[in-house]
Design an enzyme around this catalytic site. Structure first.
Site, PDB file in Angstrom:
ATOM      1  CB  CYS A 155      -0.921  -0.005   1.212  1.00  0.00           C
ATOM      2  SG  CYS A 155      -1.933  -1.501   1.357  1.00  0.00           S
ATOM      3  CB  ALA A 156       3.391   1.949  -2.491  1.00  0.00           C
ATOM      4  N   PRO A 209       1.999   7.869  -0.863  1.00  0.00           N
ATOM      5  CG  PRO A 209       2.711  10.014  -0.199  1.00  0.00           C
ATOM      6  CD  PRO A 209       2.077   8.751   0.328  1.00  0.00           C
ATOM      7  N   GLY A 210       4.521   7.213  -1.776  1.00  0.00           N
ATOM      8  CA  GLY A 210       5.808   6.693  -2.226  1.00  0.00           C
ATOM      9  C   GLY A 210       7.008   7.093  -1.400  1.00  0.00           C
ATOM     10  N   GLY A 211       6.802   7.738  -0.261  1.00  0.00           N
ATOM     11  CA  GLY A 211       7.944   8.101   0.581  1.00  0.00           C
ATOM     12  C   GLY A 211       8.713   6.890   1.062  1.00  0.00           C
ATOM     13  CG  ASP A 257       2.548   2.511   5.973  1.00  0.00           C
ATOM     14  OD1 ASP A 257       2.642   2.437   7.210  1.00  0.00           O
ATOM     15  OD2 ASP A 257       2.267   3.564   5.371  1.00  0.00           O
ATOM     16  CB  CYS A 273       0.089   6.667  10.579  1.00  0.00           C
ATOM     17  SG  CYS A 273      -1.292   6.800   9.422  1.00  0.00           S
TER      18      CYS A 273
END
Length: 417
Positions: free
Chosen positions: A190-191, A193-195, A271, A321
């Protein structure tokens, strides 16, 4: 001694960082120290000054929505779509006080608002009230330029965009806990925005393959943009639902696109989508009980797919989070019961605290978890004088604790399924 090598930069870039960032950063005439994290050599810590209580409130006011207010607290200016209300005679160039309507009660276009509102600081209006509420599409830029925000932090807009990426500290810790190695095949389930995706690729020295999935197409484009900006070639991003990423038939797919065969990946980061109750700042507390409790089944569905896609001996890192027991420690207890071939692993680095009681995990298991809980830090005011007088050790301790709420668990798959 860190197990990770010092990040390799071009000489002129390293010189620039040392002169401008590792030592100090200028912000409105203030010197804000920038610190290198002692346990994460690729992480710079940026202290934030505030909340400042000596800002004089103005008679002219603007009200913004809660989400816009969150962005202002993070250092953003106020853009026209975020403005809900403005004083009757407000004109371009006026110094105005900006407030956040945290309950969403202010009517669009109102000339005054006496409901619950939080002061965000002062700014200069770039447009008149009439222009702000004209609805013209060309007037969707900055409506209020914040000059005295209650929180001060250096702006990194367009500062070495190919080398620096802004993240919350726990988000950076996750990639180190995953410990990706050059040449491996890694899945970020579940990537967007790619940080974390780009951080994983960077830790692998861009050697190997990082597959990034997200089911929202514009977010996948953001992953691709970030990878391109950072010059990372090992990332392949796909618009795909992670719950369907497991290939049910055994026909080999030579194109390397999802869905994937079982046991295809050396390491997987999940994530997971979550209630997000650890995000800070957040002034919009509008969750319903139904919303808060809806994430656990989805997380378990994604976790099951991740376990099937992981090779024997592979590493699975689960993170959220949020702060709820149900989405964190209860998920770990469920995973250990459901998949007996999974073993909980200690984490490196261990910067957050241990897990929370209540899910039936042993004390030893709780020590292997990592929970970032900002409530352990008493709320305090931080001004520039406090930063000048603070010891580096104290500032790093504060950075490690006063962050977003976050949870990390690390598993190893002991045998084939």
């Amino acid at each position: 001694m860190s197990m990770f090598p010092k990040i390799s930069l071009r000489h002129e870039v390293e010189k620039y960082l040392k002169e401008g960032f590792v030592n100090k950063e200028q912000f409105n005439g203030l010197n804000v120290p920038i610190l290198q994290h002692p346990d994460l050599q690729d992480v710079l810590l940026i202290p934030v000054i505030g909340p400042r209580k000596n800002i004089k409130k103005q008679h002219c006011e603007a009200i913004v929505g809660a989400q816009c207010g969150n962005a202002v607290l993070r250092g953003a200016h106020v853009y026209v779509p975020g403005i809900v209300s403005a004083s009757k005679f407000m004109k371009a160039g006026d110094v105005i006080s900006v407030y956040s309507d945290i309950k969403g009660k202010c009517k669009k276009g109102a000339k005054e608002f006496d409901g619950t509102k939080v002061f965000l600081g002062n700014g200069i209006s770039e447009l008149s009230r009439k222009e702000i509420f004209s609805g013209l599409p060309e007037l969707r830029g900055i409506g209020i330029r914040m000059t005295e925000p209650i929180y001060l932090s250096p702006s990194f807009d367009n500062v070495l965009p190919s080398y620096l990426f802004l993240q919350n500290l726990p988000s950076a810790v996750v990639a180190h806990v995953l410990d990706p190695q050059p040449g491996e095949k890694i899945l970020d389930l579940c990537a967007a925005p790619g940080g974390k995706t780009t951080h994983i690729a960077a830790l692998m020295h861009d050697q190997g393959e990082v597959i990034a999935l997200d089911k929202i197409s514009n977010k996948v484009e953001k992953i691709k943009q970030n990878a391109l900006l950072l010059g990372l070639n090992s990332i392949k991003a796909f618009c795909f639902d992670g719950t369907k990423a497991l290939k049910l038939d055994m026909v080999k797919d030579a194109e390397g696109k999802p869905p994937f065969l079982p046991e295809s990946f050396d390491r997987i980061l999940l994530d997971a989508p979550c209630s997000g109750m650890g995000q800070r700042p957040n002034m919009a507390c509008s969750w319903t009980l139904k919303e808060v409790t809806s994430y656990q089944p989805l997380q378990r569905k994604l976790f099951t797919v991740a376990v099937e896609l992981l090779k024997p001996g592979g590493v699975l890192v689960y993170s959220t989070c949020t702060i709820s027991l149900a989405e964190n420690e209860e998920q770990v207890a469920w995973a250990l019961r459901t998949f007996p071939y999974l073993q909980l692993q200690p984490q490196e680095p261990q910067i957050g605290g241990e897990g929370m009681l209540g899910a039936g995990l042993s004390l030893e298991q709780l020590k292997q978890l990592q929970r970032f809980d900002p409530s352990v830090v008493p709320l305090r005011d931080t001004d520039i004088d406090a930063l000048r007088d603070a010891r580096i050790e104290d500032m790093i301790w504060l950075a490690n604790k006063d962050c977003i709420g976050f949870f990390i668990a690390k598993f190893i798959k002991c045998k084939s399924t």
